[in-house]
Scaffold this motif. Sequence first.
Motif, PDB file in Angstrom:
ATOM      1  N   MET B 159       0.837  -1.206   0.000  1.00 30.56           N
ATOM      2  CA  MET B 159       0.000   0.000   0.000  1.00 30.56           C
ATOM      3  C   MET B 159       0.870   1.253   0.000  1.00 30.56           C
ATOM      4  O   MET B 159       0.493   2.296  -0.535  1.00 30.56           O
ATOM      5  CB  MET B 159      -0.920  -0.055   1.232  1.00 30.56           C
ATOM      6  CG  MET B 159      -1.890  -1.220   1.096  1.00 30.56           C
ATOM      7  SD  MET B 159      -3.102  -1.245   2.397  1.00 30.56           S
ATOM      8  CE  MET B 159      -4.035  -2.674   1.939  1.00 30.56           C
ATOM      9  N   PHE B 160       2.075   1.137   0.550  1.00 32.79           N
ATOM     10  CA  PHE B 160       2.973   2.310   0.509  1.00 32.79           C
ATOM     11  C   PHE B 160       3.380   2.593  -0.937  1.00 32.79           C
ATOM     12  O   PHE B 160       3.607   3.746  -1.325  1.00 32.79           O
ATOM     13  CB  PHE B 160       4.212   2.040   1.364  1.00 32.79           C
ATOM     14  CG  PHE B 160       4.101   2.661   2.720  1.00 32.79           C
ATOM     15  CD1 PHE B 160       2.873   2.716   3.355  1.00 32.79           C
ATOM     16  CD2 PHE B 160       5.202   3.186   3.360  1.00 32.79           C
ATOM     17  CE1 PHE B 160       2.746   3.290   4.594  1.00 32.79           C
ATOM     18  CE2 PHE B 160       5.092   3.767   4.611  1.00 32.79           C
ATOM     19  CZ  PHE B 160       3.861   3.819   5.234  1.00 32.79           C
ATOM     20  N   ARG B 161       3.451   1.532  -1.733  1.00 31.90           N
ATOM     21  CA  ARG B 161       3.842   1.736  -3.139  1.00 31.90           C
ATOM     22  C   ARG B 161       2.830   2.663  -3.805  1.00 31.90           C
ATOM     23  O   ARG B 161       3.209   3.638  -4.477  1.00 31.90           O
ATOM     24  CB  ARG B 161       3.845   0.351  -3.820  1.00 31.90           C
ATOM     25  CG  ARG B 161       4.270   0.339  -5.254  1.00 31.90           C
ATOM     26  CD  ARG B 161       4.060  -1.047  -5.833  1.00 31.90           C
ATOM     27  NE  ARG B 161       2.688  -1.526  -5.545  1.00 31.90           N
ATOM     28  CZ  ARG B 161       2.227  -2.723  -5.943  1.00 31.90           C
ATOM     29  NH1 ARG B 161       3.017  -3.542  -6.584  1.00 31.90           N
ATOM     30  NH2 ARG B 161       1.004  -3.100  -5.660  1.00 31.90           N
ATOM     31  N   ASP B 162       1.516   2.472  -3.532  1.00 30.27           N
ATOM     32  CA  ASP B 162       0.514   3.374  -4.149  1.00 30.27           C
ATOM     33  C   ASP B 162       0.634   4.763  -3.522  1.00 30.27           C
ATOM     34  O   ASP B 162       0.563   5.783  -4.204  1.00 30.27           O
ATOM     35  CB  ASP B 162      -0.912   2.838  -3.911  1.00 30.27           C
ATOM     36  CG  ASP B 162      -0.988   1.368  -4.257  1.00 30.27           C
ATOM     37  OD1 ASP B 162      -0.210   0.985  -5.159  1.00 30.27           O
ATOM     38  OD2 ASP B 162      -1.733   0.618  -3.629  1.00 30.27           O
ATOM     39  N   ARG B 163       0.861   4.766  -2.176  1.00 31.03           N
ATOM     40  CA  ARG B 163       0.914   6.080  -1.514  1.00 31.03           C
ATOM     41  C   ARG B 163       2.063   6.914  -2.092  1.00 31.03           C
ATOM     42  O   ARG B 163       1.949   8.144  -2.239  1.00 31.03           O
ATOM     43  CB  ARG B 163       1.126   5.839  -0.012  1.00 31.03           C
ATOM     44  CG  ARG B 163       1.029   7.073   0.831  1.00 31.03           C
ATOM     45  CD  ARG B 163       0.783   6.703   2.295  1.00 31.03           C
ATOM     46  NE  ARG B 163       0.735   7.932   3.083  1.00 31.03           N
ATOM     47  CZ  ARG B 163       1.801   8.476   3.670  1.00 31.03           C
ATOM     48  NH1 ARG B 163       2.965   7.868   3.562  1.00 31.03           N
ATOM     49  NH2 ARG B 163       1.716   9.588   4.351  1.00 31.03           N
ATOM     50  N   GLU B 164       3.171   6.223  -2.436  1.00 32.41           N
ATOM     51  CA  GLU B 164       4.316   6.976  -2.982  1.00 32.41           C
ATOM     52  C   GLU B 164       3.927   7.710  -4.257  1.00 32.41           C
ATOM     53  O   GLU B 164       4.315   8.863  -4.473  1.00 32.41           O
ATOM     54  CB  GLU B 164       5.484   6.013  -3.289  1.00 32.41           C
ATOM     55  CG  GLU B 164       6.242   5.553  -2.066  1.00 32.41           C
ATOM     56  CD  GLU B 164       6.655   6.713  -1.180  1.00 32.41           C
ATOM     57  OE1 GLU B 164       6.361   6.667   0.012  1.00 32.41           O
ATOM     58  OE2 GLU B 164       7.199   7.701  -1.727  1.00 32.41           O
ATOM     59  N   LEU B 167       2.111  10.762  -3.336  1.00 36.93           N
ATOM     60  CA  LEU B 167       3.007  11.782  -2.753  1.00 36.93           C
ATOM     61  C   LEU B 167       3.895  12.398  -3.847  1.00 36.93           C
ATOM     62  O   LEU B 167       4.201  13.599  -3.800  1.00 36.93           O
ATOM     63  CB  LEU B 167       3.869  11.159  -1.658  1.00 36.93           C
ATOM     64  CG  LEU B 167       3.077  10.632  -0.454  1.00 36.93           C
ATOM     65  CD1 LEU B 167       4.025  10.167   0.648  1.00 36.93           C
ATOM     66  CD2 LEU B 167       2.140  11.698   0.082  1.00 36.93           C
ATOM     67  N   ASP B 168       4.242  11.604  -4.852  1.00 38.88           N
ATOM     68  CA  ASP B 168       5.026  12.214  -5.948  1.00 38.88           C
ATOM     69  C   ASP B 168       4.204  13.288  -6.633  1.00 38.88           C
ATOM     70  O   ASP B 168       4.704  14.370  -6.960  1.00 38.88           O
ATOM     71  CB  ASP B 168       5.435  11.130  -6.964  1.00 38.88           C
ATOM     72  CG  ASP B 168       6.430  10.168  -6.335  1.00 38.88           C
ATOM     73  OD1 ASP B 168       6.958  10.544  -5.273  1.00 38.88           O
ATOM     74  OD2 ASP B 168       6.637   9.065  -6.853  1.00 38.88           O
ATOM     75  N   MET B 169       2.924  13.013  -6.806  1.00 35.21           N
ATOM     76  CA  MET B 169       2.069  14.034  -7.462  1.00 35.21           C
ATOM     77  C   MET B 169       2.010  15.296  -6.599  1.00 35.21           C
ATOM     78  O   MET B 169       2.100  16.419  -7.098  1.00 35.21           O
ATOM     79  CB  MET B 169       0.666  13.459  -7.668  1.00 35.21           C
ATOM     80  CG  MET B 169       0.573  12.537  -8.867  1.00 35.21           C
ATOM     81  SD  MET B 169      -1.120  12.075  -9.179  1.00 35.21           S
ATOM     82  CE  MET B 169      -1.110  10.400  -8.662  1.00 35.21           C
ATOM     83  N   GLY B 175       5.690  21.007  -4.226  1.00 31.34           N
ATOM     84  CA  GLY B 175       7.061  20.939  -3.746  1.00 31.34           C
ATOM     85  C   GLY B 175       7.229  20.145  -2.475  1.00 31.34           C
ATOM     86  O   GLY B 175       8.330  19.756  -2.130  1.00 31.34           O
ATOM     87  N   ALA B 176       6.113  19.787  -1.763  1.00 30.76           N
ATOM     88  CA  ALA B 176       6.303  19.051  -0.503  1.00 30.76           C
ATOM     89  C   ALA B 176       5.459  17.802  -0.567  1.00 30.76           C
ATOM     90  O   ALA B 176       4.388  17.781  -1.198  1.00 30.76           O
ATOM     91  CB  ALA B 176       5.861  19.898   0.687  1.00 30.76           C
ATOM     92  N   ARG B 177       5.919  16.680   0.113  1.00 31.20           N
ATOM     93  CA  ARG B 177       5.150  15.424   0.060  1.00 31.20           C
ATOM     94  C   ARG B 177       4.107  15.397   1.158  1.00 31.20           C
ATOM     95  O   ARG B 177       2.949  15.040   0.950  1.00 31.20           O
ATOM     96  CB  ARG B 177       6.112  14.236   0.236  1.00 31.20           C
ATOM     97  CG  ARG B 177       7.077  14.079  -0.921  1.00 31.20           C
ATOM     98  CD  ARG B 177       8.291  13.292  -0.507  1.00 31.20           C
ATOM     99  NE  ARG B 177       7.948  11.995   0.099  1.00 31.20           N
ATOM    100  CZ  ARG B 177       7.762  10.883  -0.608  1.00 31.20           C
ATOM    101  NH1 ARG B 177       7.852  10.947  -1.923  1.00 31.20           N
ATOM    102  NH2 ARG B 177       7.476   9.741  -0.016  1.00 31.20           N
ATOM    103  N   LEU B 178       4.512  15.759   2.396  1.00 27.72           N
ATOM    104  CA  LEU B 178       3.564  15.634   3.505  1.00 27.72           C
ATOM    105  C   LEU B 178       2.988  16.993   3.883  1.00 27.72           C
ATOM    106  O   LEU B 178       1.779  17.209   3.808  1.00 27.72           O
ATOM    107  CB  LEU B 178       4.288  15.021   4.721  1.00 27.72           C
ATOM    108  CG  LEU B 178       4.397  13.483   4.697  1.00 27.72           C
ATOM    109  CD1 LEU B 178       5.230  12.991   5.869  1.00 27.72           C
ATOM    110  CD2 LEU B 178       3.008  12.875   4.787  1.00 27.72           C
TER     111      LEU B 178
END
Lengths: 206, 394, 434, 104
Positions: B159-164, B167-169, B175-178
């Motif tokens: 599931m982290f793979r999808d979350r990544e 977050l890239d988008m 400019g920030a992920r979180l």
Amino acid sequence: MSDFGFHLAFWSLAAMTLGGASMIIISRNLIHAVIWLVMSMLGIAGLYLTLSADFIAVVQVLIYVGAISVLMLFAIMLTPRAERDNSQNIKTGGPAALVVLLVMISTLWVAIDTDWGAVREAALTDQARLIGESLIKHYILPFEIGAVLLTAALVGAIALARQDDEDAAVHAASLQAELDGEGSVDPVNVVDPPIASEASDTEAAS
Amino acid sequence: MTTADDARLGIQEDSHLAMQGTIEALTTGDGSEPVVVNLGPQHPSTHGVFRLKVTLDGEIVQDAEMRIGYLHRSMEKLAEERTYTQNIPFTDRIDYLAAMSNNLAYCLAAEELLGIKVPPRAQAIRVMFAELQRVASHAMANGTFINDCGAWHTPLFYMFRDRERVLDMFEMTCGARLTTNYMRIGGVAFDLPDELLPTLESFLADMPDRIADYEALLMENEILHARARGVGVISPEMAINSSLSGPVLRATGVPWDLRKANPYCGYENYEFDVPVGEQGDCFDRFLVRMAEVKQSLKILRQVIDNLPDGPWLADVPLHARPEPGEAYARVESPRGELGFYLVSDGGPAPYRFHCRPPSLINLTALKEMSIGGTLADAIVTLGSIDIVVGEIDR
Amino acid sequence: MTDLAQLSNVLGAWYDFRDLNNLQRLITEWIAEWGPDWLASIVTGVLGALGILAVIGPTLLILIWVERKVISRFQQRYGPNRVGPKGLLQPVADAVKLILKEQLAPRAADKLIFFLPPVLIFVPGILIWGVLPFGPRMSVADLNVGVLFLLAVSGTAVLVIFMAGWSSNNKYALFGAMRAVAMSISYEVPMVLALLTLVVFSGTMSVNGIVEWQQQEDVIFILLFPLSAIAFFFAASAELNRTPADISEAESEIVAGYHTEYSGMRFGLFYAVELGNTLVVSGFIATFFLGGWWLWGLDQWVPSWIILLVKTGAVYFLLIWTRGTLPRLRIDQLMSFCWKALVPATLLFVVVAFVERTLLISEGWDTTVALPIMAVFNIALTLGAIMLFARVARPAPLRRPARIRMAGTEIGGLRAARQVASRTEEPQFQVGGD
Amino acid sequence: MIIGLEHYLVLGALLFCIGFFIALSKKNAVGVLIGVELMLNAVNLTLIAFSRFGATEVALSTQVFVVFIIAVAAAEVAVGLALALVVYRNRQTISVDRTTLLKG
């Protein structure tokens, strides 16, 4: 086995067994006592090996070290910390030591003095098979009685240890009574603790 | 055993370890005292610094007491010295797993206070990022939930793979992920970069079969059923009484979703559904979150298809001074109803800045859910409520 | 004398690595010529022990790396690849790190019983290796009570775990210890019963005897007793505290179970013994159910201990697989699964084994014909038993399917909830339930 | 000198006496059970010694007898500990000298 190896094994195992047993007397904490018991049991299993009774040695390890000592540890765990005192009872300690000394002297004298006519023949080989066959052939009746005994002990232990609700209610009530100091409660008319009465109707969702 | 009893029972008092002291009030059936275990602030599965004092009789939980405040940064006080625009970065750090929803809720409250109309393109972009944030946050929630059930991080990494990808988008646009800090009062900070829409298209193309994998892998897993079904059950009446919200409420069967009940940012013209569970146990929450991710993808598809163009930020003076008054805006964040209450006294900074954290209110039901279950069930229930300690302690 | 033995006698040279026993026999004969006989017996003992330690030492290091790499492959990531070529030196780095770490001991811990477990836990771990046959004559001690010895020694490990948990004076450790003790005691019963079927069928209790019976009858026991194999596999993974039964060191619940308070190399010892036990148990599963060092005649050419290591690797991969993917069961579910599923299943197969054994002997059936029929019957029985169990023993909450409905237009409180619940059409999403 | 039968008999006797003393003097019910266990083991040891140094046909029956002793000992410990638990539940103590009263 070569003589030297045999001597080394016998004396070290004897020291281990007697040392473990005597430490039980000295140790203050009950759990230490059980662990010393386990050590002496392992020593005895080793002694069986020196007497080339390997089936009995393995059974000894399996039952005494594997099961009985863990059973004792469970029993100790179920009673609170205050009961883990392994001390001797000083008053009855004296006479007990006397009696034990008497018994020891007589048994040792008998052991050393009489001529047992010991003969050192070849040990049995493949004891597991022989014991198994003799259990089924010659000793079938004791074997069955042993089975009945074990089942009875199993059921008995469970029945004794199990605590059904009625006992719990009596027990909790007597504890509560002691707290309030009203003396003991006779178990007949114990009122069950009020169960949460507002049964929430959950017909909505399900 | 008081001395009176001893006398009556005729027992000589010589063992120095006799049972002193009275029996504690909370004795269990057979008199052995209950164990109090601290699922302390430092514990692998409390999702952050959160302490649960659990009183156990053997493995059965008798009482669970929560201690919070370990992550309290007194944000609400600090926000009173900063202007409305300067407060936006605070909101990212309240619920660090769903920063976009926080920004959105705060901006809606500020816009209501200042009476600003947000251009349609900004509204569509806001809906897009709110739904992307929901996908990312639910991926995290379901992953850690299964992790609490004991699976060694394997589903979590899938599931982290999808979350990544989500977050890239985010990184692409702001400019920030979180801590995105992307939304402004009156719209959004920047326009969408050109490469965002193709990435989003490919993301929407891949996700359906990814979700099909999860359903195939996790839904039929007997051990997960055994660990999560019938655990941490809460009835709809109790859920509503303790004002739960979000997947925890919907899992009990109550179909309450702010995006439908009180639509904001133009949610009324997107067509999507609200999944509702039945038993209200941990597994139903897991299923509701899975179904919600699918609905979010449906919304994202509609947002891309009719993305209006035009300005993405209304012209708002830098130090806007709203006239005295108050405003409360609420948003359906991944954890539930996230509300911001702003009171202005005419100055550049809010007089009062308060955030209604869904995690804290959902957490109050943890005690009622976990009493009667075992210690392992309490951990699984805590995982299924999906709390974020930053939001609880603010 | 199997033909292998004749062949190796002819050759018998130390370089014939198909049977490592030659080397040992030559050395002892050489010593017996000039030295005292007790020196010879000591040297054989030392050689045997060195052989085992030579197997355990390097494989432990490699296993840590293998386990981390395989699990990382399951999880779509690389696993250790920084330290050394492709991460091979990672276990060495871990070991050095653990050695250098400070050894803490809780203040109120019971000193004697706190320091003993990391040492004592090695004793059963190494003793079990003595009974594992690497080849026709290549086992350190071919006891004729081998199977019983294996069970007795793995029983003592329980006590050491209890000592570790109880003495570290920490609630989590006590929980871990009590769980580990309760679980391994109850999982010893299906293990004993699963091995009983093999002992009954092959007639001997010595582990090498079981392998030789399989070689003689050209059948491997997993075909004859599949349910006993599955029960033994699950019971062994429960004894080893591995997922799905690793509740005694369940990170998410009780931090690290019985070795919470151990730090530095003490924790390293616990971790190493755990891996060593997993290796030796997968070795025993390979020996009992997959035919050990024998593989339909291949063991004439390929050294037998290589065949055993390959089979052990296969079973070890299976253990990693279950560890990597399955969530953990609760303590009461594990207990009920053991007593309600494994024990009856293995009891059933003990009866089946007795019946088939008497048919083979008293009726004098020809084994080449009878065994395949029995194998087919047993496999059918296994599938039937599993199906029956899956249907009958479903706890109440699992019986109803979990349903997700779409609220559609009804958005609201309890009244809306009742309308949604009372809707009759097929729910959008249904999972589980029978 | 050769390890003969007397060595094992002396060892068994010593072990028996230690167990006997523990059983007599310990205050805790579990301590008494430990003492009894030691006595039983001492008897087993002497029996196996006799079987090893005695005539062969008698050797087998003594080993079977020892198996039975071990079984009975296990049953005895199980019931003994269950009794200790029940005594604790009613008297809040399992120290042997404080439970002297046979109350109905």
